[in-house]
Write a protein that holds these residues in place. Structure first.
Motif, PDB file in Angstrom:
ATOM      1  N   ASN A 105      45.890  35.057  40.652  1.00  0.00           N
ATOM      2  CA  ASN A 105      46.365  36.381  39.993  1.00  0.00           C
ATOM      3  C   ASN A 105      45.475  37.735  40.902  1.00  0.00           C
ATOM      4  N   PRO A 106      46.184  37.869  41.864  1.00  0.00           N
ATOM      5  CA  PRO A 106      45.130  38.871  42.749  1.00  0.00           C
ATOM      6  C   PRO A 106      45.226  40.446  42.072  1.00  0.00           C
ATOM      7  N   ARG A 107      46.012  40.532  41.345  1.00  0.00           N
ATOM      8  CA  ARG A 107      46.141  42.181  40.823  1.00  0.00           C
ATOM      9  C   ARG A 107      44.949  42.235  39.714  1.00  0.00           C
ATOM     10  N   ARG A 108      44.551  41.264  38.956  1.00  0.00           N
ATOM     11  CA  ARG A 108      43.565  41.654  37.978  1.00  0.00           C
ATOM     12  C   ARG A 108      42.478  41.860  38.853  1.00  0.00           C
ATOM     13  N   HIS A 109      42.043  41.316  39.781  1.00  0.00           N
ATOM     14  CA  HIS A 109      40.763  41.619  40.708  1.00  0.00           C
ATOM     15  C   HIS A 109      40.790  43.036  41.435  1.00  0.00           C
ATOM     16  N   ALA A 110      42.213  43.482  41.903  1.00  0.00           N
ATOM     17  CA  ALA A 110      42.360  44.648  42.559  1.00  0.00           C
ATOM     18  C   ALA A 110      42.083  45.759  41.616  1.00  0.00           C
ATOM     19  N   GLU A 111      42.404  45.496  40.315  1.00  0.00           N
ATOM     20  CA  GLU A 111      42.296  46.523  39.470  1.00  0.00           C
ATOM     21  C   GLU A 111      40.848  46.702  38.965  1.00  0.00           C
ATOM     22  N   GLU A 112      40.121  45.483  38.956  1.00  0.00           N
ATOM     23  CA  GLU A 112      38.484  45.737  38.929  1.00  0.00           C
ATOM     24  C   GLU A 112      37.925  46.492  39.992  1.00  0.00           C
ATOM     25  N   VAL A 113      38.313  46.094  41.158  1.00  0.00           N
ATOM     26  CA  VAL A 113      37.879  46.867  42.131  1.00  0.00           C
ATOM     27  C   VAL A 113      38.323  48.492  41.958  1.00  0.00           C
ATOM     28  N   ALA A 114      39.658  48.806  41.682  1.00  0.00           N
ATOM     29  CA  ALA A 114      39.996  49.976  41.635  1.00  0.00           C
ATOM     30  C   ALA A 114      38.941  50.734  40.547  1.00  0.00           C
ATOM     31  N   LEU A 115      38.864  50.137  39.441  1.00  0.00           N
ATOM     32  CA  LEU A 115      38.073  50.803  38.504  1.00  0.00           C
ATOM     33  C   LEU A 115      36.538  51.121  38.993  1.00  0.00           C
ATOM     34  N   LYS A 116      36.100  50.222  39.767  1.00  0.00           N
ATOM     35  CA  LYS A 116      34.685  50.499  40.312  1.00  0.00           C
ATOM     36  C   LYS A 116      34.732  51.670  41.234  1.00  0.00           C
ATOM     37  N   VAL A 117      35.609  51.802  41.918  1.00  0.00           N
ATOM     38  CA  VAL A 117      35.780  53.056  43.044  1.00  0.00           C
ATOM     39  C   VAL A 117      36.523  54.264  42.404  1.00  0.00           C
ATOM     40  N   ASN A 118      36.487  54.342  41.034  1.00  0.00           N
ATOM     41  CA  ASN A 118      37.433  55.443  40.619  1.00  0.00           C
ATOM     42  C   ASN A 118      38.711  55.640  40.970  1.00  0.00           C
ATOM     43  N   CYS A 119      39.420  54.602  41.099  1.00  0.00           N
ATOM     44  CA  CYS A 119      41.037  54.591  41.439  1.00  0.00           C
ATOM     45  C   CYS A 119      41.663  54.358  40.181  1.00  0.00           C
ATOM     46  N   PRO A 120      43.095  54.875  39.961  1.00  0.00           N
ATOM     47  CA  PRO A 120      43.836  54.568  38.877  1.00  0.00           C
ATOM     48  C   PRO A 120      44.337  52.958  39.007  1.00  0.00           C
ATOM     49  N   THR A 121      44.680  52.341  37.970  1.00  0.00           N
ATOM     50  CA  THR A 121      45.305  51.084  38.031  1.00  0.00           C
ATOM     51  C   THR A 121      46.722  51.118  38.046  1.00  0.00           C
ATOM     52  N   ASP A 122      47.309  52.015  37.893  1.00  0.00           N
ATOM     53  CA  ASP A 122      48.877  52.048  37.790  1.00  0.00           C
ATOM     54  C   ASP A 122      49.546  52.098  39.341  1.00  0.00           C
ATOM     55  N   SER A 123      50.552  52.728  39.309  1.00  0.00           N
ATOM     56  CA  SER A 123      51.231  52.610  40.667  1.00  0.00           C
ATOM     57  C   SER A 123      50.889  53.524  41.877  1.00  0.00           C
ATOM     58  N   ARG A 124      49.762  54.258  41.292  1.00  0.00           N
ATOM     59  CA  ARG A 124      49.067  54.806  42.222  1.00  0.00           C
ATOM     60  C   ARG A 124      47.808  54.138  42.936  1.00  0.00           C
ATOM     61  N   MET A 125      47.685  52.714  42.467  1.00  0.00           N
ATOM     62  CA  MET A 125      46.263  52.024  42.786  1.00  0.00           C
ATOM     63  C   MET A 125      46.195  51.949  44.429  1.00  0.00           C
TER      64      MET A 125
END
Length: 556
Positions: free
Chosen positions: A249-269
């Motif tokens: 489930n790579p997306r779950r970790h991508a979302e965790e990284v995105a939140l740490k660097v202040n990126c959205p977790t939607d289609s703009r991630m």
């Protein structure tokens, strides 16, 4: 006396004048010049450091061919390793400009031609690692000189992206992942296209690696993108089937990284991540070492390969037909799991402290989570079968290490060997267990008296450290190093570790269905070190009994 001095001076002068060297080498990117070093009488070696095999990679993109250069590239210094965390995970080191390789070419009385080629892929959990100069203090672990000289082969080491920049994936086409594996593939392809200019045989390339590098080697044999690029492969303590090899489930970790660097977790991630500072991205991929038996460290390896439909078109178990013509060696160290299990169960390394049996049960529960209580109970029954009524402290601790070793490394390696042998047409299959005890066992606190071969203990012998730093080793370790270099380089030359230019202490049989034989590698090994059916009871449990138990739903 004067005449003798004149003769010696003339001999030295003649050898200097006649030094065997490739000189300036022409590659697809331009001309390169390495460093020529003298190894002994009429024996020299050319070393090329920092040769680019691809352009500076785009963020979360496949590598592209290098545009080339004018003039002669002085390839005499290592480049920076790929951007990564430091060992304390408090800062970063390295650069995004890191797709370079190093080449060692041995020469005897004349310049070498048509030599076998061995390409090394380093480990480091896909988070850290490098082949560019000193790994620790002034010691460069992956120096190819001893293998190249003693085995008369060309050795190549390469750089590839690790951590977030190498393996972060959204699970979709906007950031598919596997960039580090593509880097390795680009380096292998470059070697295939260019190594003839360095005196190598492009039709006799062996890739080898350890830990995440061993799994990388396995992935490179399974991808359809490497057809015809290499003939042989060696996986040390890591294969594609390891539980940390594929991220489901790579997306779950991508979302965790995105939140740490202040990126959205939607289609703009994905587009936001691609524009984020690379140091911030790398720091966001830290490994959580606050593990315990119910949250083992192996479960925290979030950055790894993904089934992307391209590099890996399917799950690795379904791709072994791509390795049908590749000769393959794979093996593990007898206590490969120690370093990881000792993080999960800290009492393991305390010789005066008991390790609670409940810690073993909790660890097994974590490893068999999908099968619920029945999984843990079956696993515990398997591992405690020989305990008797009152197991001592050492027995319990060694069992914990065996559990970690089997689950993380040994059983997946055996499963990969079974599949390689099953699908092989011309490819040969060889299995080993490295059992030389850790040199610190019983001497210092991290290593108990009963310690066997820990993770990465084999590397020093493969790379000839007992020869290059002799004061740190007893003669028996030079024997072991000589044996390993002989087996590895014989295999690179002929596809058979017993046949080549180097003598070996025991005949290593192929791994076939009539006995699944393997070689135990040790400093005093002989013909009695050939065994069969490695840890069969435990391999059978993890590959047959456990999968046959019903899966537990989350609600249960």
């Amino acid at each position: 006396m004067v005449l003798l001095q004149i003769c010696v001076a003339v001999a030295v002068f003649l050898e200097a004048v006649c030094a065997t060297s490739l000189g300036v080498v022409y590659t697809e990117g331009g001309m390169v010049e390495g460093q020529n070093i003298r190894l002994g009488f009429r024996r020299h070696m050319d070393v090329f450091r920092g040769v680019p095999f691809a352009d500076i990679p785009g963020r979360f993109e496949k590598p592209k061919r290098h545009p080339g250069w004018d003039g002669i590239l002085k390839a005499k210094e290592y480049r920076k390793r790929c951007l990564q965390l430091n060992l304390l995970m408090t800062d970063t080191r390295g650069s995004e400009d890191c797709l370079y390789l190093n080449i060692w070419v041995p020469h005897d009385r004349k310049v070498s031609t048509n030599l076998p080629v061995m390409v090394w892929i380093y480990g480091g959990g896909y988070l850290v690692g490098g082949s560019m100069g000193a790994n620790f203090l002034d010691n460069y672990l992956y120096d190819g000189q001893e293998i190249a000289d003693r085995g008369n082969v060309i050795v190549v080491t390469l750089g590839y992206r690790v951590g977030t920049l190498g393996f972060l994936s959204t699970g979709e086409s906007d950031m598919p992942g596997n960039y580090g594996l593509w880097d390795q593939q680009a380096a292998i392809a470059w070697v295939h296209r260019n190594i003839r200019s360095f005196g190598g045989d492009p039709n006799n390339i062996t890739i080898f690696g350890e830990s995440a590098g061993g799994a990388s080697v396995s992935f490179q044999t399974l991808t359809p993108h490497n057809k015809g690029l290499f003939r042989r492969a060696i996986s040390q303590s890591g294969v594609a089937l390891c539980p940390w090899g594929i991220i489901k489930n790579p997306r779950r970790h991508a979302e965790e990284v995105a939140l740490k660097v202040n990126c959205p977790t939607d289609s703009r991630m994905a587009s936001c991540l691609k524009m984020t500072d690379p140091v911030l991205l790398t720091m966001a991929g830290t490994l959580n070492l606050q593990s315990s038996p119910d949250k083992p460290v192996v479960d925290n390896l979030y950055l790894s390969a993904v089934v992307d439909g391209d590099f890996l078109p399917d799950h690795p178990t379904k791709l072994f037909h791509n390795a049908a013509e590749i000769d393959y060696i794979a093996g593990a160290n007898d206590m490969d799991g120690h370093i990881f299990t000792a993080i999960d169960i800290p009492s393991l390394n305390s010789m005066l402290v008991d390790t609670p049996i409940d810690d073993l049960k909790t660890l097994l529960s974590s490893y068999t989570r999908d099968k619920g209580k029945a999984g843990m109970e079956n696993a515990f029954a398997t591992y405690s079968a020989n305990w008797g009524t009152n197991p001592d402290r050492e027995t319990i601790k060694k069992t914990a290490v065996a559990i970690g070793t089997d689950y993380i490394f040994l059983v997946p390696t055996q499963a990969a060997l079974y599949l390689h042998d099953k699908h092989a047409t011309t490819g040969r299959t060889y299995s080993y267990m490295f059992s030389e005890p850790n040199r610190l066992g019983g001497l210092t606190t991290p290593y108990p008296r009963w310690m066997g071969a820990d993770h990465a203990d084999d590397l020093q012998y493969v790379f000839g450290k007992p020869f290059s730093t002799p004061l740190g080793y007893w003669p028996k370790y030079r024997d072991l190093s000589r044996y390993m270099i002989a087996y590895w380089t014989n295999f690179a030359k002929t596809g058979n570790p017993n046949q080549g230019d180097s003598e070996v202490p025991a005949t290593w049989p192929e791994f076939k269905s009539d006995g699944h034989k393997y070689l135990e590698i040790h400093h005093n090994m002989n013909k009695n070190y050939v065994h069969q059916k490695m840890r069969m009871r435990y391999v059978h449990f993890w590959t047959s009994i456990l999968p046959s138990l019903p899966d537990m739903t989350k609600s249960e």
